[in-house]
Design a protein around this motif. Structure first.
Motif, short mmCIF file in Angstrom:
data_model
loop_
_atom_site.label_atom_id
_atom_site.label_comp_id
_atom_site.label_asym_id
_atom_site.label_seq_id
_atom_site.Cartn_x
_atom_site.Cartn_y
_atom_site.Cartn_z
N HIS A 50 1.04 -1.25 0.07
CA HIS A 50 -0.07 0.03 -0.01
C HIS A 50 1.05 1.37 0.00
CE1 HIS A 50 -3.11 2.64 2.76
NE2 HIS A 50 -3.08 3.01 1.42
N VAL A 51 0.46 2.35 -0.80
CA VAL A 51 1.21 3.55 -0.82
C VAL A 51 0.07 4.52 -0.99
CG1 VAL A 51 3.57 2.79 -1.83
CG2 VAL A 51 1.65 3.58 -3.41
N TYR A 52 0.51 5.89 -0.40
CA TYR A 52 -0.29 7.03 -0.79
C TYR A 52 0.30 7.93 -1.97
CZ TYR A 52 -2.24 5.92 3.84
OH TYR A 52 -2.78 5.58 4.92
N VAL A 53 -0.39 7.96 -2.80
CA VAL A 53 0.30 8.72 -4.12
C VAL A 53 0.15 10.12 -3.76
CG1 VAL A 53 0.04 9.18 -6.51
CG2 VAL A 53 -0.46 7.02 -5.55
N ASP A 54 1.13 10.89 -3.93
CA ASP A 54 1.34 12.38 -3.54
C ASP A 54 0.17 13.10 -4.82
OD1 ASP A 54 3.13 14.48 -2.43
OD2 ASP A 54 2.28 15.22 -4.11
N GLU A 55 -0.78 13.81 -4.22
CA GLU A 55 -1.82 14.48 -4.73
C GLU A 55 -1.16 15.03 -5.99
OE1 GLU A 55 -4.99 14.14 -3.71
OE2 GLU A 55 -4.59 13.57 -1.37
N THR A 75 -5.99 -2.86 4.07
CA THR A 75 -4.83 -2.25 4.05
C THR A 75 -4.76 -2.11 5.76
OG1 THR A 75 -5.66 0.01 4.07
CG2 THR A 75 -4.64 -1.08 2.22
N ALA A 76 -3.38 -1.99 6.26
CA ALA A 76 -3.08 -1.92 7.85
C ALA A 76 -3.21 -0.36 8.35
CB ALA A 76 -1.72 -2.30 8.11
N CYS A 77 -3.09 0.39 7.48
CA CYS A 77 -3.13 1.81 7.66
C CYS A 77 -4.40 2.43 6.82
CB CYS A 77 -1.77 2.77 7.16
SG CYS A 77 -0.62 2.62 8.56
N THR A 78 -4.96 3.54 7.48
CA THR A 78 -6.27 4.07 6.91
C THR A 78 -6.23 4.04 5.24
OG1 THR A 78 -6.55 5.01 8.99
CG2 THR A 78 -8.01 5.66 7.03
N ARG A 79 -7.16 3.68 4.61
CA ARG A 79 -7.27 3.75 3.20
C ARG A 79 -7.88 5.20 2.91
NH1 ARG A 79 -10.89 0.58 -1.24
NH2 ARG A 79 -10.93 1.95 -2.73
N ARG A 80 -7.18 5.83 1.92
CA ARG A 80 -7.55 7.33 1.66
C ARG A 80 -7.82 7.28 -0.05
NH1 ARG A 80 -2.15 9.95 4.16
NH2 ARG A 80 -2.49 9.27 6.32
N PRO A 81 -8.49 8.62 -0.51
CA PRO A 81 -8.77 8.48 -1.77
C PRO A 81 -7.62 8.28 -2.84
CG PRO A 81 -9.88 10.39 -0.63
CD PRO A 81 -8.91 9.53 0.41
N ASN A 82 -6.42 8.58 -2.21
CA ASN A 82 -5.12 8.56 -3.14
C ASN A 82 -4.15 7.27 -2.68
OD1 ASN A 82 -4.33 9.40 -0.52
ND2 ASN A 82 -2.55 10.58 -1.38
N ARG A 84 -3.08 3.32 -3.28
CA ARG A 84 -3.10 2.44 -4.36
C ARG A 84 -2.15 1.34 -3.70
NH1 ARG A 84 -4.32 4.36 -9.50
NH2 ARG A 84 -4.06 2.34 -10.05
N LEU A 85 -2.23 0.15 -4.52
CA LEU A 85 -1.23 -0.88 -4.31
C LEU A 85 -0.33 -0.71 -5.40
CD1 LEU A 85 -3.86 -4.02 -4.18
CD2 LEU A 85 -2.96 -2.64 -2.08
N SER A 86 0.83 -0.76 -4.61
CA SER A 86 2.03 -0.41 -5.50
C SER A 86 2.50 -1.18 -6.36
CB SER A 86 3.27 0.21 -4.80
OG SER A 86 3.66 -0.92 -3.98
N CYS A 87 1.90 -2.55 -6.14
CA CYS A 87 2.48 -3.75 -7.36
C CYS A 87 1.46 -3.58 -8.45
CB CYS A 87 1.98 -5.02 -6.68
SG CYS A 87 0.50 -5.59 -6.20
N VAL A 100 5.38 8.93 -4.34
CA VAL A 100 4.47 7.86 -3.43
C VAL A 100 4.86 8.07 -2.04
CG1 VAL A 100 3.71 6.29 -5.32
CG2 VAL A 100 5.70 6.01 -3.77
N HIS A 101 4.14 7.97 -1.22
CA HIS A 101 4.39 8.22 0.48
C HIS A 101 3.92 6.68 1.04
CE1 HIS A 101 4.45 12.63 0.56
NE2 HIS A 101 3.61 12.50 -0.60
N THR A 102 4.83 6.17 1.72
CA THR A 102 4.82 4.84 2.28
C THR A 102 3.96 5.08 3.49
OG1 THR A 102 6.99 4.70 3.07
CG2 THR A 102 6.77 3.78 1.06
N PRO A 103 3.08 4.12 4.02
CA PRO A 103 2.30 4.10 5.36
C PRO A 103 3.22 4.01 6.54
CG PRO A 103 1.42 2.34 4.00
CD PRO A 103 2.60 3.19 3.21
N GLU A 104 2.93 4.07 7.75
CA GLU A 104 3.34 3.90 8.86
C GLU A 104 3.83 2.48 9.11
OE1 GLU A 104 2.03 5.50 12.61
OE2 GLU A 104 1.74 7.27 11.65
N ARG A 105 2.76 1.70 8.69
CA ARG A 105 2.92 0.13 8.68
C ARG A 105 2.09 -0.48 7.93
NH1 ARG A 105 -1.41 -2.15 11.95
NH2 ARG A 105 -2.93 -0.33 12.27
#
Ligand code: FES
Length: 107
Positions: A50-55, A75-82, A84-87, A100-105
């Motif tokens: 899981h990653v958060y894509v920079d807006e 996902t272990a961390c909260t899902r947000r509108p941005n 994505r599964l990086s795979c 892309v921003h990687t989550p805390e866990r």
């Protein structure tokens, strides 16, 4: 080669040249990027990539496919509108500059 920037939850930032045809997940795993686990090896069965894509760079990506969308509910961390599964982010030239921003866990 497209350059992708990975930013960890602790603020570590790495810009990596990732070959076209691979994935954002593989770019992370092959370069020991902090915060991407990818337990299932890219088979869309774990959500630990899981990653958060920079807006500011969301427009570099194609929309999610239904299977990815479903897995993002686990996902272990909260899902947000941005989120994505990086795979599932296959690298193209158009992705040069992606952040892309990687989550805390991941688990
Ligand atoms: Fe398992 Fe992406 S690596 S879902």
């Amino acid at each position: 080669m497209p350059k992708i920037t990975y930013v960890s939850s602790s603020g570590n930032e790495r810009s990596i040249d990732v070959p076209v045809g691979t994935s954002v997940m593989r770019g992370a795993v092959f370069n020991d990027v902090e915060g991407v686990v990818a337990q299932c090896g890219g088979n869309m069965q774990c959500a630990t990539c899981h990653v958060y894509v920079d807006e500011t760079t969301l427009d570099k990506l194609e929309p999610r496919q239904p299977g990815e969308d479903e897995m993002l509910d686990f996902t272990a961390c909260t899902r947000r509108p941005n989120s994505r599964l990086s795979c599932q982010l296959k690298v193209t030239e158009a992705m040069d500059g992606l952040i892309v921003h990687t989550p805390e866990r991941q688990d």
